[in-house]
Design a protein around this motif. Structure first.
Motif, mmCIF file in Angstrom:
data_model
loop_
_atom_site.group_PDB
_atom_site.id
_atom_site.type_symbol
_atom_site.label_atom_id
_atom_site.label_comp_id
_atom_site.label_asym_id
_atom_site.label_seq_id
_atom_site.Cartn_x
_atom_site.Cartn_y
_atom_site.Cartn_z
ATOM 1 N N UNK A 71 0.842 -1.235 0.142
ATOM 2 C CA UNK A 71 -0.045 -0.002 0.130
ATOM 3 C C UNK A 71 0.873 1.186 0.044
ATOM 4 N N UNK A 72 1.962 1.280 0.820
ATOM 5 C CA UNK A 72 2.916 2.245 0.837
ATOM 6 C C UNK A 72 3.521 2.679 -0.534
ATOM 7 N N UNK A 73 3.867 1.455 -1.145
ATOM 8 C CA UNK A 73 4.669 1.479 -2.465
ATOM 9 C C UNK A 73 3.779 2.215 -3.561
ATOM 10 N N UNK A 74 2.306 1.684 -3.369
ATOM 11 C CA UNK A 74 1.500 2.220 -4.405
ATOM 12 C C UNK A 74 1.132 3.690 -4.245
ATOM 13 N N UNK A 78 2.215 6.733 -6.819
ATOM 14 C CA UNK A 78 1.112 7.701 -7.194
ATOM 15 C C UNK A 78 1.609 9.212 -7.133
ATOM 16 N N UNK A 79 2.167 9.178 -5.795
ATOM 17 C CA UNK A 79 2.685 10.481 -5.529
ATOM 18 C C UNK A 79 3.812 10.912 -6.509
ATOM 19 N N UNK A 80 4.802 10.194 -7.003
ATOM 20 C CA UNK A 80 5.621 10.305 -7.824
ATOM 21 C C UNK A 80 5.192 10.516 -9.218
ATOM 22 N N UNK A 81 4.178 9.921 -9.553
ATOM 23 C CA UNK A 81 3.655 10.087 -11.021
ATOM 24 C C UNK A 81 3.111 11.441 -11.034
ATOM 25 N N UNK A 82 2.351 11.934 -9.981
ATOM 26 C CA UNK A 82 1.526 13.334 -9.928
ATOM 27 C C UNK A 82 2.462 14.283 -9.731
ATOM 28 N N UNK A 83 3.840 14.135 -9.559
ATOM 29 C CA UNK A 83 4.668 15.330 -9.333
ATOM 30 C C UNK A 83 5.605 15.283 -10.434
ATOM 31 N N UNK A 84 5.696 14.227 -11.377
ATOM 32 C CA UNK A 84 6.670 14.088 -12.324
ATOM 33 C C UNK A 84 6.191 14.953 -13.653
#
Length: 88
Positions: A71-74, A78-84
């Motif tokens: 769950x933490x990896x997901x 998600x956070x990395x994808x939204x900030x990339x």
């Protein structure tokens, strides 16, 4: 919020790296260090809460730990994808 000036002793290379990081973020060094200290206090609080929960309910199982890690990896992904910026 009231502020208090303090003196700390840190390795020179750490101070240089922190200064670079603060400049990169466009924030004062003191704000960067205060944020890191706040993060550490939150982690300590979290560890205490987890230890207290486990004292009452027993240790986490391997399955529970694996589910939490997934769950933490997901959430991280998600956070990395939204900030990339290249993801757009």
């Amino acid at each position: 919020m009231a502020m208090k000036k303090v003196t700390v002793t840190l390795p020179e290379d750490l101070v240089a790296a922190l200064g670079d990081a603060a400049r990169d973020e466009g924030i004062p060094l003191s704000r960067l260090i205060a944020g890191a200290a706040e993060d550490e206090l939150r982690r300590r609080t979290g560890r205490k809460l987890l230890a207290s929960w486990q004292e009452e309910h027993g240790a986490f199982t391997a399955e529970e730990l694996a589910a939490a890690r997934a769950e933490m990896a997901a959430a991280d992904a998600q956070l990395l994808a939204s900030s990339d910026p290249s993801a757009a």
